[in-house]
Design an enzyme around this catalytic site. Structure first.
Site, PDB file in Angstrom:
ATOM      1  N   GLU A  92      -5.520  11.851  -6.020  1.00  0.00           N
ATOM      2  CA  GLU A  92      -5.858  11.233  -4.413  1.00  0.00           C
ATOM      3  C   GLU A  92      -4.047  12.119  -3.504  1.00  0.00           C
ATOM      4  O   GLU A  92      -4.113  12.013  -2.289  1.00  0.00           O
ATOM      5  CB  GLU A  92      -5.366  10.357  -4.276  1.00  0.00           C
ATOM      6  CG  GLU A  92      -7.188   9.767  -4.606  1.00  0.00           C
ATOM      7  CD  GLU A  92      -7.146   8.152  -4.464  1.00  0.00           C
ATOM      8  OE1 GLU A  92      -6.821   7.473  -5.243  1.00  0.00           O
ATOM      9  OE2 GLU A  92      -8.505   8.034  -4.469  1.00  0.00           O
ATOM     10  N   GLU A 123      -9.866   9.151 -27.648  1.00  0.00           N
ATOM     11  CA  GLU A 123      -9.331   7.734 -27.818  1.00  0.00           C
ATOM     12  C   GLU A 123      -8.415   7.929 -29.058  1.00  0.00           C
ATOM     13  O   GLU A 123      -6.830   7.291 -28.930  1.00  0.00           O
ATOM     14  CB  GLU A 123      -9.701   6.773 -27.307  1.00  0.00           C
ATOM     15  CG  GLU A 123     -10.659   5.902 -27.947  1.00  0.00           C
ATOM     16  CD  GLU A 123     -10.832   4.869 -27.120  1.00  0.00           C
ATOM     17  OE1 GLU A 123     -10.345   3.253 -27.638  1.00  0.00           O
ATOM     18  OE2 GLU A 123     -11.037   4.866 -25.371  1.00  0.00           O
TER      19      GLU A 123
END
Length: 309
Positions: A92, A123
């Site tokens: 963004e 992960e």
């Protein structure tokens, strides 16, 4: 089914974000409105938890902004929900603040595919994190923020450890106190939001807290870098009709000029909002506005001061 290592099970049992709440054991029996009120009440506690860490957040922002002003990058590294929030915040920044490609980066365990699906085992690998960050050729001017609700995710700890070995600024954003992630970083931000409504579902309060902190870090850093004028997004990139309309509105709010003047100023500056404002407020032409902004490091207030001086 593979059994979990005993030490990992013990770690999870010790985490506040994983704690079981017996008083909520029968929430599935509640009416929908009661559940909504319960969840809303849980969420209402998150801003207070963030508020307790504002001094640490401010220190991180100042350190990040100082490095970015010298050409450094802001890099988020995470897995699962936490990693996706980092990618979201990074994505963004270009339309909101006209950041350069690669200036704000989100690195996610498992790569782009992990935005929409689980990538098994990603992960759990510190080595994978080091490999992902190696591709970015880190420098001491870069800042790496590891985001992990538990504060124990191996990928995120590996990212912070590797970044620190390269001299980059390192920050931990976790939702448990005394986390291994914070211990590995230069700066620790531990926003303790407590046990979740659904046991261990850290996309809830922990995710909300992480989103709030990431909003602060990116937004206030960009304010410090001169990407705004007051509360106006003067570096907005007008890449669609909505943003083109917003650009004109921003120029109007900043200058009070009439529409024909605004259109002329935007035309003279190639659609650059900040330059157009300078043209209108300082009475300079497009090239002069660009030069003044460059000499002022992109800070509109400084450029206005230079033009009037």
């Amino acid at each position: 089914m593979t059994s979990l290592p005993q030490d990992l099970r013990a770690q999870l049992n010790s985490l506040t974000t994983e704690a079981f709440r017996p008083e909520l054991a029968e929430i599935d029996r509640l009416p929908t409105l009661a559940l909504a009120r319960l969840m809303n009440g849980e969420d209402a506690a998150v801003p207070a938890a963030v508020a307790e860490r504002l001094p640490q957040i401010a220190a991180v922002i100042d350190a990040v902004a100082e490095r970015m002003a010298r050409g450094g990058r802001l890099i988020y590294a995470g897995a699962g929900t936490a990693g996706r929030l980092g990618v979201l915040d990074a994505s963004e920044c270009p339309p909101t603040f006209n950041t350069a490609p690669g200036q704000v980066v989100g690195v996610l365990a498992g790569g782009p595919a992990a935005m929409v699906t689980s990538v098994e085992g990603a992960e759990d690998s510190r080595e994978l994190a080091a490999r992902d960050l190696t591709a970015l050729s880190l420098t001491p001017e870069d800042s790496v923020i590891g985001v992990s609700a538990s504060g124990r995710t191996p990928y995120v700890i590996g990212a912070v450890e590797y970044a620190r070995s390269r001299g980059a600024l390192t920050v931990a954003l976790a939702c448990n106190a005394g986390s291994a992630l914070a211990a590995a970083a230069d700066h620790g931000i531990e926003v303790v939001t407590g046990p979740e409504l659904l046991t261990g579902s850290t996309r809830l309060k922990a995710g909300t807290a992480q989103k709030l902190v990431l909003n602060m870090v990116s937004t206030i850093t960009m304010i410090r870098l001169g990407k705004t004028y007051g509360n106006l997004m003067v570096d907005v990139r007008a890449s669609n009709d909505k943003l083109r309309a917003r650009s004109r509105r921003i120029v109007a709010l900043a200058t009070g000029a009439a529409d024909p003047e605004i259109e002329a100023a935007l035309t003279a500056t190639g659609g650059e909002v900040k330059d157009a404002i300078l043209v209108l407020l300082a009475g300079v032409d497009g090239p002069s506005a660009a030069r003044l902004l460059e000499e002022s490091g992109g800070h509109l207030r400084a450029a206005l001061g230079a033009a009037s001086g």
